[in-house]
Design an enzyme around this catalytic site. Structure first.
Site, PDB file in Angstrom:
ATOM      1  N   PRO A   9       0.782  -1.225   0.000  1.00 12.88           N
ATOM      2  CA  PRO A   9       0.000   0.000   0.000  1.00 12.88           C
ATOM      3  C   PRO A   9       0.822   1.287   0.000  1.00 12.88           C
ATOM      4  O   PRO A   9       1.851   1.376   0.670  1.00 12.88           O
ATOM      5  CB  PRO A   9      -0.831  -0.094   1.286  1.00 12.88           C
ATOM      6  CG  PRO A   9      -0.176  -1.134   2.114  1.00 12.88           C
ATOM      7  CD  PRO A   9       0.475  -2.082   1.155  1.00 12.88           C
ATOM      8  N   ASN A  10       0.331   2.221  -0.781  1.00  9.43           N
ATOM      9  CA  ASN A  10       0.874   3.582  -0.886  1.00  9.43           C
ATOM     10  C   ASN A  10       2.188   3.681  -1.656  1.00  9.43           C
ATOM     11  O   ASN A  10       2.671   4.784  -1.889  1.00  9.43           O
ATOM     12  CB  ASN A  10       1.039   4.220   0.518  1.00  9.43           C
ATOM     13  CG  ASN A  10      -0.278   4.290   1.258  1.00  9.43           C
ATOM     14  OD1 ASN A  10      -1.247   4.846   0.744  1.00  9.43           O
ATOM     15  ND2 ASN A  10      -0.350   3.703   2.433  1.00  9.43           N
ATOM     16  N   ARG A  17       4.276  10.892  -2.011  1.00 12.41           N
ATOM     17  CA  ARG A  17       4.214  10.675  -0.562  1.00 12.41           C
ATOM     18  C   ARG A  17       5.568  10.964   0.094  1.00 12.41           C
ATOM     19  O   ARG A  17       6.619  10.499  -0.365  1.00 12.41           O
ATOM     20  CB  ARG A  17       3.756   9.239  -0.250  1.00 12.41           C
ATOM     21  CG  ARG A  17       4.804   8.188  -0.511  1.00 12.41           C
ATOM     22  CD  ARG A  17       4.356   6.789  -0.192  1.00 12.41           C
ATOM     23  NE  ARG A  17       4.169   6.523   1.221  1.00 12.41           N
ATOM     24  CZ  ARG A  17       4.367   5.319   1.786  1.00 12.41           C
ATOM     25  NH1 ARG A  17       4.750   4.296   1.055  1.00 12.41           N
ATOM     26  NH2 ARG A  17       4.158   5.152   3.057  1.00 12.41           N
ATOM     27  N   TYR A  22      10.928   8.978   1.187  1.00 15.56           N
ATOM     28  CA  TYR A  22      10.925   7.976   0.104  1.00 15.56           C
ATOM     29  C   TYR A  22      11.531   8.484  -1.207  1.00 15.56           C
ATOM     30  O   TYR A  22      11.624   7.729  -2.171  1.00 15.56           O
ATOM     31  CB  TYR A  22       9.493   7.487  -0.133  1.00 15.56           C
ATOM     32  CG  TYR A  22       8.903   6.813   1.098  1.00 15.56           C
ATOM     33  CD1 TYR A  22       9.440   5.609   1.573  1.00 15.56           C
ATOM     34  CD2 TYR A  22       7.842   7.383   1.796  1.00 15.56           C
ATOM     35  CE1 TYR A  22       8.927   5.005   2.713  1.00 15.56           C
ATOM     36  CE2 TYR A  22       7.318   6.780   2.934  1.00 15.56           C
ATOM     37  CZ  TYR A  22       7.867   5.587   3.386  1.00 15.56           C
ATOM     38  OH  TYR A  22       7.365   4.985   4.508  1.00 15.56           O
ATOM     39  N   ASN A  73       8.009  -5.704  -1.011  1.00 14.00           N
ATOM     40  CA  ASN A  73       7.973  -4.589  -0.077  1.00 14.00           C
ATOM     41  C   ASN A  73       6.519  -4.508   0.388  1.00 14.00           C
ATOM     42  O   ASN A  73       5.686  -3.925  -0.303  1.00 14.00           O
ATOM     43  CB  ASN A  73       8.416  -3.291  -0.751  1.00 14.00           C
ATOM     44  CG  ASN A  73       8.411  -2.126   0.242  1.00 14.00           C
ATOM     45  OD1 ASN A  73       7.854  -2.229   1.343  1.00 14.00           O
ATOM     46  ND2 ASN A  73       9.016  -1.022  -0.154  1.00 14.00           N
ATOM     47  N   ALA A  76       3.155  -0.862   4.670  1.00 16.21           N
ATOM     48  CA  ALA A  76       2.614  -0.843   6.046  1.00 16.21           C
ATOM     49  C   ALA A  76       2.187  -2.223   6.523  1.00 16.21           C
ATOM     50  O   ALA A  76       2.201  -2.492   7.735  1.00 16.21           O
ATOM     51  CB  ALA A  76       1.440   0.130   6.123  1.00 16.21           C
ATOM     52  N   HIS A  79       4.198  -4.514   9.083  1.00 20.44           N
ATOM     53  CA  HIS A  79       4.167  -4.427  10.539  1.00 20.44           C
ATOM     54  C   HIS A  79       2.901  -5.020  11.154  1.00 20.44           C
ATOM     55  O   HIS A  79       2.725  -4.973  12.361  1.00 20.44           O
ATOM     56  CB  HIS A  79       4.339  -2.952  10.938  1.00 20.44           C
ATOM     57  CG  HIS A  79       5.373  -2.252  10.116  1.00 20.44           C
ATOM     58  ND1 HIS A  79       6.689  -2.670  10.077  1.00 20.44           N
ATOM     59  CD2 HIS A  79       5.296  -1.205   9.234  1.00 20.44           C
ATOM     60  CE1 HIS A  79       7.373  -1.881   9.250  1.00 20.44           C
ATOM     61  NE2 HIS A  79       6.542  -0.997   8.719  1.00 20.44           N
ATOM     62  N   ASP A  86       1.919 -15.874   6.239  1.00 18.88           N
ATOM     63  CA  ASP A  86       1.447 -17.243   6.016  1.00 18.88           C
ATOM     64  C   ASP A  86       1.403 -17.594   4.528  1.00 18.88           C
ATOM     65  O   ASP A  86       1.696 -18.734   4.147  1.00 18.88           O
ATOM     66  CB  ASP A  86       0.057 -17.443   6.636  1.00 18.88           C
ATOM     67  CG  ASP A  86       0.113 -17.553   8.153  1.00 18.88           C
ATOM     68  OD1 ASP A  86       1.227 -17.674   8.701  1.00 18.88           O
ATOM     69  OD2 ASP A  86      -0.959 -17.524   8.786  1.00 18.88           O
ATOM     70  N   GLU A  97      12.783  -9.513   1.266  1.00 20.52           N
ATOM     71  CA  GLU A  97      12.019  -8.339   1.707  1.00 20.52           C
ATOM     72  C   GLU A  97      12.852  -7.083   1.465  1.00 20.52           C
ATOM     73  O   GLU A  97      14.042  -7.076   1.778  1.00 20.52           O
ATOM     74  CB  GLU A  97      11.728  -8.501   3.203  1.00 20.52           C
ATOM     75  CG  GLU A  97      11.037  -7.328   3.848  1.00 20.52           C
ATOM     76  CD  GLU A  97      10.940  -7.507   5.381  1.00 20.52           C
ATOM     77  OE1 GLU A  97      11.777  -8.243   5.966  1.00 20.52           O
ATOM     78  OE2 GLU A  97      10.038  -6.907   5.962  1.00 20.52           O
ATOM     79  N   HIS A  99      12.813  -2.706   1.880  1.00 18.16           N
ATOM     80  CA  HIS A  99      12.203  -1.445   2.310  1.00 18.16           C
ATOM     81  C   HIS A  99      13.059  -0.305   1.811  1.00 18.16           C
ATOM     82  O   HIS A  99      14.296  -0.336   1.961  1.00 18.16           O
ATOM     83  CB  HIS A  99      12.072  -1.378   3.832  1.00 18.16           C
ATOM     84  CG  HIS A  99      11.156  -2.421   4.360  1.00 18.16           C
ATOM     85  ND1 HIS A  99       9.793  -2.346   4.219  1.00 18.16           N
ATOM     86  CD2 HIS A  99      11.412  -3.602   4.956  1.00 18.16           C
ATOM     87  CE1 HIS A  99       9.251  -3.428   4.733  1.00 18.16           C
ATOM     88  NE2 HIS A  99      10.208  -4.212   5.172  1.00 18.16           N
ATOM     89  N   SER A 101      13.094   2.817   2.918  1.00 15.24           N
ATOM     90  CA  SER A 101      13.633   3.593   4.042  1.00 15.24           C
ATOM     91  C   SER A 101      14.289   2.658   5.054  1.00 15.24           C
ATOM     92  O   SER A 101      14.080   1.439   5.015  1.00 15.24           O
ATOM     93  CB  SER A 101      12.502   4.386   4.707  1.00 15.24           C
ATOM     94  OG  SER A 101      11.575   3.500   5.317  1.00 15.24           O
ATOM     95  N   ARG A 106      13.291   4.375  12.347  1.00 14.60           N
ATOM     96  CA  ARG A 106      12.014   5.101  12.400  1.00 14.60           C
ATOM     97  C   ARG A 106      11.209   4.672  13.636  1.00 14.60           C
ATOM     98  O   ARG A 106      11.772   4.116  14.567  1.00 14.60           O
ATOM     99  CB  ARG A 106      11.266   4.880  11.079  1.00 14.60           C
ATOM    100  CG  ARG A 106      12.064   5.407   9.870  1.00 14.60           C
ATOM    101  CD  ARG A 106      11.351   5.177   8.564  1.00 14.60           C
ATOM    102  NE  ARG A 106      10.091   5.916   8.522  1.00 14.60           N
ATOM    103  CZ  ARG A 106       9.152   5.720   7.596  1.00 14.60           C
ATOM    104  NH1 ARG A 106       9.355   4.822   6.637  1.00 14.60           N
ATOM    105  NH2 ARG A 106       8.043   6.416   7.617  1.00 14.60           N
ATOM    106  N   ARG A 110       7.594   0.228  13.427  1.00  7.89           N
ATOM    107  CA  ARG A 110       8.140  -0.234  12.134  1.00  7.89           C
ATOM    108  C   ARG A 110       9.293  -1.223  12.319  1.00  7.89           C
ATOM    109  O   ARG A 110       9.893  -1.682  11.360  1.00  7.89           O
ATOM    110  CB  ARG A 110       8.623   0.955  11.287  1.00  7.89           C
ATOM    111  CG  ARG A 110       7.502   1.887  10.859  1.00  7.89           C
ATOM    112  CD  ARG A 110       7.989   2.983   9.930  1.00  7.89           C
ATOM    113  NE  ARG A 110       7.097   4.116   9.967  1.00  7.89           N
ATOM    114  CZ  ARG A 110       5.991   4.247   9.215  1.00  7.89           C
ATOM    115  NH1 ARG A 110       5.668   3.317   8.335  1.00  7.89           N
ATOM    116  NH2 ARG A 110       5.229   5.313   9.321  1.00  7.89           N
TER     117      ARG A 110
HETATM  118  C1  DQA Z   1       8.250   0.989   3.674  1.00 12.54           C
HETATM  119  C2  DQA Z   1       8.377   1.194   5.193  1.00 12.54           C
HETATM  120  C3  DQA Z   1       7.036   0.971   5.865  1.00 12.54           C
HETATM  121  O1  DQA Z   1       7.160   1.157   7.280  1.00 12.54           O
HETATM  122  C4  DQA Z   1       6.008   1.940   5.341  1.00 12.54           C
HETATM  123  O2  DQA Z   1       4.745   1.674   5.917  1.00 12.54           O
HETATM  124  C5  DQA Z   1       5.926   1.966   3.858  1.00 12.54           C
HETATM  125  C6  DQA Z   1       7.161   1.850   3.077  1.00 12.54           C
HETATM  126  C7  DQA Z   1       9.573   1.316   2.952  1.00 12.54           C
HETATM  127  O3  DQA Z   1       9.706   0.931   1.795  1.00 12.54           O
HETATM  128  O4  DQA Z   1      10.442   2.001   3.520  1.00 12.54           O
HETATM  129  O5  DQA Z   1       4.868   2.166   3.287  1.00 12.54           O
HETATM  130  O6  DQA Z   1       7.977  -0.379   3.429  1.00 12.54           O
END
Ligand code: DQA
Length: 144
Positions: A9-10, A17, A22, A73, A76, A79, A86, A97, A99, A101, A106, A110
């Site tokens: 998401p996002n 954003r 980011y 990735n 959110a 977390h 699963d 995985e 990320h 950031s 943070r 997170r």
């Molecule tokens: C994220 C880090 C997450 O905590 C956050 O909710 C994101 C982006 C990252 O790529 O740094 O949406 O996964």
């Protein structure tokens, strides 16, 4: 090898954003970057992005016996999502995985990652380059 790159998401709002966290580059730029990186490594890239947890679970299930590696990735959902954890365990496809950031620097919420518990490796705080490192890891270990 075929790699499925899943963004949660996002992440479709990259460039808009929180650019201080980011960066200014768009989601489209990320796709181009990762597609180029995979092509250089001789891997085939498939992309999936969703703002919905169940859709991400469906995408992981749909990868079963179809792809050789997953880069995820979960944004959110990192977390919170035992469902994504699963699903990754269910298909047992090698996963990394990523990320953008440095989540360790943070907020404390997170610092936990549920999907990460099913991943071979976690790469944080390297921006777009983290995806390239993840693809290189998968190709090195499972490609060919
Ligand atoms: C994220 C880090 C997450 O905590 C956050 O909710 C994101 C982006 C990252 O790529 O740094 O949406 O996964």
């Amino acid at each position: 090898m075929k790699i499925l790159i899943i963004n949660g998401p996002n992440l479709n709002m990259l460039g808009i954003r929180e650019p201080d966290i980011y960066g200014a580059q768009t989601y489209g730029a990320l796709l181009q970057y990762v597609a180029d990186a995979c092509a250089e490594l001789g891997a085939e890239a498939e992309f999936f992005q969703s703002n919905h947890e169940g859709a991400i679970v469906d995408a992981i299930q749909g990868a079963y016996r179809r792809v050789d590696g997953i880069i995820i990735n979960p944004a959110a959902y990192t977390h919170t999502s035992v469902a994504i954890l699963d699903a990754l365990k269910a298909v047992a496809i090698p996963a990394v995985e990523v990320h953008l950031s440095d989540v360790r620097q943070r907020e404390s919420f997170r610092h936990v990652s549920y999907p990460g518990m099913a991943c071979e490796k976690t790469i944080i705080g390297k921006g777009f380059a983290g995806y390239k490192e993840a693809a290189a890891y998968l190709v090195e270990k499972y490609g060919g």
